[in-house]
Design an enzyme around this catalytic site. Structure first.
Site, PDB file in Angstrom:
ATOM      1  N   PHE A  62      44.129  31.787  60.685  1.00  0.00           N
ATOM      2  CA  PHE A  62      44.110  32.987  60.602  1.00  0.00           C
ATOM      3  C   PHE A  62      43.077  33.513  61.854  1.00  0.00           C
ATOM      4  O   PHE A  62      42.036  32.889  62.159  1.00  0.00           O
ATOM      5  CB  PHE A  62      43.696  33.748  59.330  1.00  0.00           C
ATOM      6  CG  PHE A  62      43.641  35.179  59.371  1.00  0.00           C
ATOM      7  CD1 PHE A  62      44.883  35.701  59.219  1.00  0.00           C
ATOM      8  CD2 PHE A  62      42.662  35.972  59.628  1.00  0.00           C
ATOM      9  CE1 PHE A  62      44.871  37.046  59.203  1.00  0.00           C
ATOM     10  CE2 PHE A  62      42.674  37.443  59.319  1.00  0.00           C
ATOM     11  CZ  PHE A  62      43.933  37.854  59.066  1.00  0.00           C
ATOM     12  N   ASP A  79      38.806  27.824  53.926  1.00  0.00           N
ATOM     13  CA  ASP A  79      39.016  29.524  53.702  1.00  0.00           C
ATOM     14  C   ASP A  79      40.383  29.366  52.941  1.00  0.00           C
ATOM     15  O   ASP A  79      41.652  28.991  52.979  1.00  0.00           O
ATOM     16  CB  ASP A  79      39.823  29.903  55.265  1.00  0.00           C
ATOM     17  CG  ASP A  79      39.974  31.506  54.988  1.00  0.00           C
ATOM     18  OD1 ASP A  79      40.219  31.876  53.722  1.00  0.00           O
ATOM     19  OD2 ASP A  79      40.152  32.048  56.077  1.00  0.00           O
ATOM     20  N   TYR A  87      41.072  40.707  47.845  1.00  0.00           N
ATOM     21  CA  TYR A  87      41.812  41.970  47.909  1.00  0.00           C
ATOM     22  C   TYR A  87      43.317  41.282  47.620  1.00  0.00           C
ATOM     23  O   TYR A  87      44.360  42.061  47.795  1.00  0.00           O
ATOM     24  CB  TYR A  87      41.744  42.809  48.629  1.00  0.00           C
ATOM     25  CG  TYR A  87      41.457  42.109  50.306  1.00  0.00           C
ATOM     26  CD1 TYR A  87      42.469  41.753  50.784  1.00  0.00           C
ATOM     27  CD2 TYR A  87      40.324  42.063  50.874  1.00  0.00           C
ATOM     28  CE1 TYR A  87      42.317  41.295  52.181  1.00  0.00           C
ATOM     29  CE2 TYR A  87      40.075  41.522  52.200  1.00  0.00           C
ATOM     30  CZ  TYR A  87      40.896  41.160  52.863  1.00  0.00           C
ATOM     31  OH  TYR A  87      41.043  40.736  53.878  1.00  0.00           O
ATOM     32  N   LYS A  88      43.597  39.972  47.824  1.00  0.00           N
ATOM     33  CA  LYS A  88      45.003  39.606  47.907  1.00  0.00           C
ATOM     34  C   LYS A  88      45.137  39.253  46.307  1.00  0.00           C
ATOM     35  O   LYS A  88      45.638  40.198  45.399  1.00  0.00           O
ATOM     36  CB  LYS A  88      45.287  38.368  48.578  1.00  0.00           C
ATOM     37  CG  LYS A  88      44.799  38.607  50.027  1.00  0.00           C
ATOM     38  CD  LYS A  88      45.104  37.352  50.811  1.00  0.00           C
ATOM     39  CE  LYS A  88      44.437  37.433  52.129  1.00  0.00           C
ATOM     40  NZ  LYS A  88      45.146  38.588  53.318  1.00  0.00           N
ATOM     41  N   ARG A 143      57.101  38.011  56.033  1.00  0.00           N
ATOM     42  CA  ARG A 143      56.322  37.334  54.750  1.00  0.00           C
ATOM     43  C   ARG A 143      56.774  38.030  53.544  1.00  0.00           C
ATOM     44  O   ARG A 143      56.674  38.924  53.269  1.00  0.00           O
ATOM     45  CB  ARG A 143      55.170  37.472  54.784  1.00  0.00           C
ATOM     46  CG  ARG A 143      54.456  36.545  55.997  1.00  0.00           C
ATOM     47  CD  ARG A 143      53.155  36.168  56.071  1.00  0.00           C
ATOM     48  NE  ARG A 143      52.360  37.423  55.469  1.00  0.00           N
ATOM     49  CZ  ARG A 143      50.989  37.332  55.571  1.00  0.00           C
ATOM     50  NH1 ARG A 143      49.987  36.257  55.549  1.00  0.00           N
ATOM     51  NH2 ARG A 143      50.299  38.515  55.289  1.00  0.00           N
TER      52      ARG A 143
END
Length: 409
Positions: free
Chosen positions: A131, A208, A233-234, A382
């Site tokens: 990322f 991560d 927050y996912k 995605r």
């Protein structure tokens, strides 16, 4: 297989789903203006209980207890919630996880701690498909500390393997930073074997877990991981900008040297003494005042995951992505859509990526229809299935909408 048979299959899978009742807990799960939300791997839906928790907190704790709330438990919440996340989703014993800053800030803290823990070593290993934040933070630290970056290029449709890592680590490696689930392809790395490869070279590993925590079972202690970080927050449904969490193995904590020396990470925060002395244990990862309101929603989702169990969450995740791949093969492959994710469920997280040159424009049209996946360069959509809030019918609806736009040219 036809569209009708896929619809029949989606209905049967939803009817047989042992977790289907939990969808009712999420706000907006039956919103007719949002027929398919397939971006839970970017931002999870809020729980109804979170709305109630916030109302109660504002009126009875913040509004009622005011400053006394810090003594009532707010100061301990980063530790108690960290322990709960560790227990429910990370395979981590107590005293090793803490909720604090953003993922970016915690990545910086842990990476600098890893540099300090391996003096004399001159390289940081990072993959080019990680990322952007992970890559940018490592670039900055390399510049700060006079280190070299050792870049690795994994397969675009996959991710880092233990063989990839073994080929690049050595006596100069200070640490390796990797994403457990690749943000684009969804590739799920073998944490245990890669961690062992890094340790064989005398280096440290920083994982991560932003796309793993809450969707894929993780066993940090059993795998011998040194450091880990992840957002909330996912799949932990903490809401936009919710604070991240960090893990530091107990064996590293006494010598942990994190670079942002704030007052709440000191040994005696309210002593206001001259000179910084770090707190004992994981609390030394703290810097400034904890974002208490940002932690409230995380508590609700962690409780729900704890009730269901990560093994059951994973079973639903695998079933959803398998069905998504099946639907893509039937409906989208004839339009030259290519799967850019592992087809082996054991090597896949809770999202899949599909590629087509027109997908940037297609995504914009989908959003107008209330069908929400996300787009990732250069040409990928995605499909992020959040196991406790996404249905099989919803997944098929999204794939069918993509096919309709492609068929219309």
């Amino acid at each position: 297989m036809t569209v009708d048979s896929l619809l029949t299959r989606a209905h049967a899978l939803d009817s047989a789903d042992p977790l289907v009742e939990h969808r009712k807990r999420f706000i907006g799960h039956n919103d007719p203006g949002l027929p398919a939300y397939l971006d839970g791997n970017s931002l999870g839906r809020p729980l109804q209980s979170t709305l109630e928790r916030y109302n109660s907190f504002i009126t009875t704790q913040w509004g009622g207890r005011l400053i006394r709330g810090w003594d009532d438990g707010w100061l301990q919440l980063p530790l108690t919630l960290g322990d709960r996340i560790g227990e429910v989703a990370l395979g981590a014993a107590k005293g090793q996880c803490i909720v604090a800053d953003s993922t970016t800030v915690l990545l910086y803290k842990l990476a600098r701690a890893a540099v300090a823990a391996r003096p004399g070593r001159t390289e940081i290993v990072v993959d080019r498909d990680n990322f952007p934040t992970d890559r940018y933070i490592m670039e900055g630290i390399a510049d700060e500390c006079g280190l070299r970056l050792r870049w690795v290029q994994p397969s675009p449709d996959g991710g880092m393997t233990s063989e990839d890592v073994r080929d690049v680590v050595g006596p100069d490696t200070a640490f390796v930073v990797l994403s457990h689930v690749a943000y684009r392809s969804g590739y799920l790395s073998d944490m245990e074997s890669i961690t062992a490869c890094v340790h064989d070279a005398g280096a440290l590993v920083l994982w991560d877990l932003s796309h793993s925590v809450g969707s894929v079972p993780v066993h940090l202690d059993d795998c011998g991981v040194d450091y880990a970080v992840g957002c909330s927050y996912k799949y932990l449904n903490g809401g936009p900008g919710a604070p991240a969490w960090a893990y530091v193995a107990e064996r590293h904590q006494a010598e942990l040297n994190q670079p942002i020396q704030g007052w709440l990470g000191s040994a005696d925060p309210f002593g206001m003494v001259q000179g910084y002395e770090p707190a004992l244990g994981i609390r030394r990862m703290l810097s400034g005042t904890p974002p208490i309101m940002g932690m409230l929603a995380i508590e609700d989702m962690v409780d729900l995951i704890g009730t269901v169990g990560m093994d059951e969450v994973r079973k639903k995740s695998v079933a959803l992505t398998e069905f998504a791949l099946e639907s893509v093969e039937v409906l989208l492959a004839p339009h030259d859509v290519r799967v850019a994710s592992p087809t082996d469920a054991a090597r896949r997280g809770s999202h899949i990526t599909i590629d087509h040159p027109s997908f940037k424009e297609v995504t914009a049209q989908l959003w107008e229809k209330g069908i929400i996946p996300d787009y990732r360069n250069p040409d990928g959509i995605r499909l992020g299935m959040s196991p406790l809030s996404t249905s099989f019918g919803e997944t098929l609806h999204g794939v069918m909408a993509i096919e309709a736009i492609l068929a219309a040219g």
